[in-house]
Scaffold this motif. Structure first.
Motif, PDB file in Angstrom:
ATOM      1  N   TYR A 249       0.434  -7.727   0.442  1.00  0.00           N
ATOM      2  CA  TYR A 249      -0.345  -8.874  -0.022  1.00  0.00           C
ATOM      3  C   TYR A 249       0.542  -9.706  -0.933  1.00  0.00           C
TER       4      TYR A 249
ATOM      5  N   THR B  17       0.277  -2.106   4.546  1.00  0.00           N
ATOM      6  CA  THR B  17      -0.447  -3.303   4.112  1.00  0.00           C
ATOM      7  C   THR B  17       0.303  -3.959   2.963  1.00  0.00           C
TER       8      THR B  17
ATOM      9  N   SER C  71       0.817  -1.208   0.000  1.00  0.00           N
ATOM     10  CA  SER C  71       0.000   0.000   0.000  1.00  0.00           C
ATOM     11  C   SER C  71       0.853   1.262   0.000  1.00  0.00           C
TER      12      SER C  71
END
Length: 124
Positions: free
Chosen positions: A59, A57, A52
Motif C-alpha cells: 500500500y 500486499t 504485509s
C-alpha cells in the motif's frame, strides 16, 4: 523485541533513484507488517508505503504511488524501498517501522518498533 537499522539514504538529483534497506533483528520479522514513513522539516510524519507479512500486499501514499516500490525478503529479514523519479519534496528522514498487526496500517502510533532513520536529500 525487533531492532531495525535503515541504510541507503543520501543525496541525489531530482529524477534520480535511491534504494533504502531496513535490516531487522531480534524478533519474528516475518510476522510483522512493515512500513516506511518520512519526516521532513516543518511537517508531520507521513506514511509512505507498507507491506504485509508475506509481501503479497502493498500500500502506498498517493504522493509516491507509481514512483516508489516496497518489497521484503523474509529470508534476509530485510525490507526495501526503491525510490525512482525522486523530487525535491521527497527530501526527508526516512524511517522503517514494524507492526505486529496482520493488516497494513498507515498510522504511525500503532507501529511497535522503529529504526533510527536515514536522510534522503533530493536536489533540484
Amino acid at each position: 523485541q525487533v531492532q531495525l537499522v535503515e541504510s541507503g539514504g543520501g543525496l541525489v538529483q531530482a529524477g534520480g533513484s535511491l534504494r533504502l534497506s531496513c535490516a531487522a533483528s531480534g524478533g519474528a520479522f516475518s510476522r510483522h507488517c512493515m512500513g516506511w514513513f518520512r519526516l521532513a522539516p516543518g511537517k508531520e510524519r507521513e506514511f509512505v508505503a507498507g507491506i504485509s507479512w508475506s509481501g503479497g500486499t502493498t500500500y502506498y501514499s498517493d504522493s509516491v504511488k507509481g514512483r516508489f516500490t516496497i518489497s521484503r525478503d523474509n529470508a534476509k529479514n530485510t525490507v526495501y524501498l526503491q525510490m525512482n523519479s525522486l523530487k525535491p519534496e521527497d527530501t526527508a528522514v526516512y524511517y522503517c517501522a514494524a507492526d505486529r498487526n496482520l493488516f497494513i496500517r498507515t498510522t504511525a502510533d500503532v507501529y511497535d518498533y522503529w529504526g533510527q532513520g536515514t536522510q534522503v536529500t533530493v536536489s533540484s
